[in-house]
Scaffold this active site. Structure first.
Site: not given
Ligand SMILES: NC(=O)c1ccc[n+]([C@@H]2O[C@H](COP(=O)([O-])OP(=O)(O)OC[C@H]3O[C@@H](n4cnc5c(N)ncnc54)[C@H](OP(=O)(O)O)[C@@H]3O)[C@@H](O)[C@H]2O)c1
Length: 292
Positions: A10-11, A35, A59, A124, A128, A149
């Protein structure tokens, strides 16, 4: 120190892959390797690996799709973090987890502090928030870091979407009534890494003394419209843009399955005071991110 990183692709996960090896021996896992829907496998794999530290960067993050797939979102965002936290406590492993500004409804119209009442508007946010509650019930040594964000310069992030649109559309319309704090995934990983390094000596004891929910995001806040303007201003290849105008729009102009809070910026002063850090301004960070 033995470390397990969940969500390595993920990011945030990709940034942690650069940072965590400074702290110890890292096992990074993706969905295929573990998983999070398989709760028995979480317990078993973590039990085998016996980490001192677990960083959960995974997530279910598709805010709109979560409205339909709410059972899946609950499994990944609510129940899995509870299982990880329980297992971490049994292993005396420190647990680092991320949550979201979408636990709030935006009605405060000022930056949210940790003790403000939560009231998520979408599935969502609900999943969370339930994850936060499961972790708190499990106890142990944990930090729940609410952020907002999150962007990176990879994949389908908002930054990349705006750059892509600017090469395809002459007049861009971006919502100006959604306000929060843009947070570079690299900054999030680096600051978390700094806190872990600071407390590395007796990590479990130090973190359990500071257990809880903290807000950690880019300093300041802005609208999506202003953020998009800043993205275009920092575009490393501006000659490729065909967009000549960027217009403010309202959320109602772009109906979507999930309702989003209008003002969900986070006040991060508790994190700054507790860990003795000053968080960088979102604009400076965006400039740095886009200069790379
Ligand atoms: N993005 C935002 O704007 C934002 C805002 C507020 C808070 N957050 C929080 O910040 C954290 C990091 O977010 P991010 O943007 O880096 O998320 P992201 O880029 O969407 O990455 C999420 C990762 O979780 C993995 N994942 C999803 N379902 C899964 C499962 N069943 N088993 C194992 N892995 C799984 C995904 O794998 P795949 O690559 O295989 O799909 C992906 O690599 C999260 O907790 C998110 O809720 C994010």
């Amino acid at each position: 120190m033995k470390i397990v990183l969940l969500g390595k692709n993920g990011q945030l996960g990709r940034e942690f892959r650069r940072i965590l090896p400074i702290l110890g021996e890292v096992t990074s896992l993706d969905r295929e390797e573990l998983d999070l829907c398989d709760h028995a496998a979480i317990e078993q794999r973590l039990g085998e690996l016996k980490p001192d530290l677990i960083v959960n960067a995974s997530a279910y993050t598709d805010v709109d799709a979560a409205e339909k797939e709410n059972e899946l979102a609950m499994q990944i965002n609510a129940r899995a973090p509870g299982v990880i936290a329980e297992t971490a406590r049994k292993l005396r492993a420190t647990f680092i987890h991320y949550s979201t500004d979408y636990v709030f409804d935006g009605g405060k119209n000022a930056c949210y502090i940790e003790s403000d009442a939560t009231h998520p508007l979408n599935m969502y946010g609900k999943s969370k928030l339930a994850g936060e509650e499961h972790i708190q019930q499990a106890g142990g040594a944990y930090l729940i870091l609410r952020t907002s964000w999150v962007y990176s310069l990879r994949g389908n992030s908002f930054v990349n979407k705006v750059l892509k649109w600017s090469r395809q559309i002459k007049t861009l319309k971006v919502v100006s009534d959604q306000i929060s704090g843009p947070t570079w995934a690299r900054t999030l990983a680096e600051i978390t890494g700094f806190v872990l390094a600071q407390n590395k000596k007796e990590l479990y004891e130090s973190i359990s003394e500071k257990n809880g929910v903290y807000h950690l995001a880019g300093n300041g806040f802005t609208s999506r419209y202003e953020w998009a303007r800043q993205i275009l201003a920092n575009d490393p290849n501006p000659s490729e843009q065909i967009a000549h105008t960027i217009e403010p729009a309202l959320s109602g102009d772009f109906p979507s399955p999930a309702v989003r809070p209008l003002f969900s910026a986070l006040d991060c002063s508790l994190f700054e005071r507790t860990f003795g850090l000053k968080l960088p301004d979102w604009e400076d960070t965006l400039q740095l991110a886009m200069a790379r």
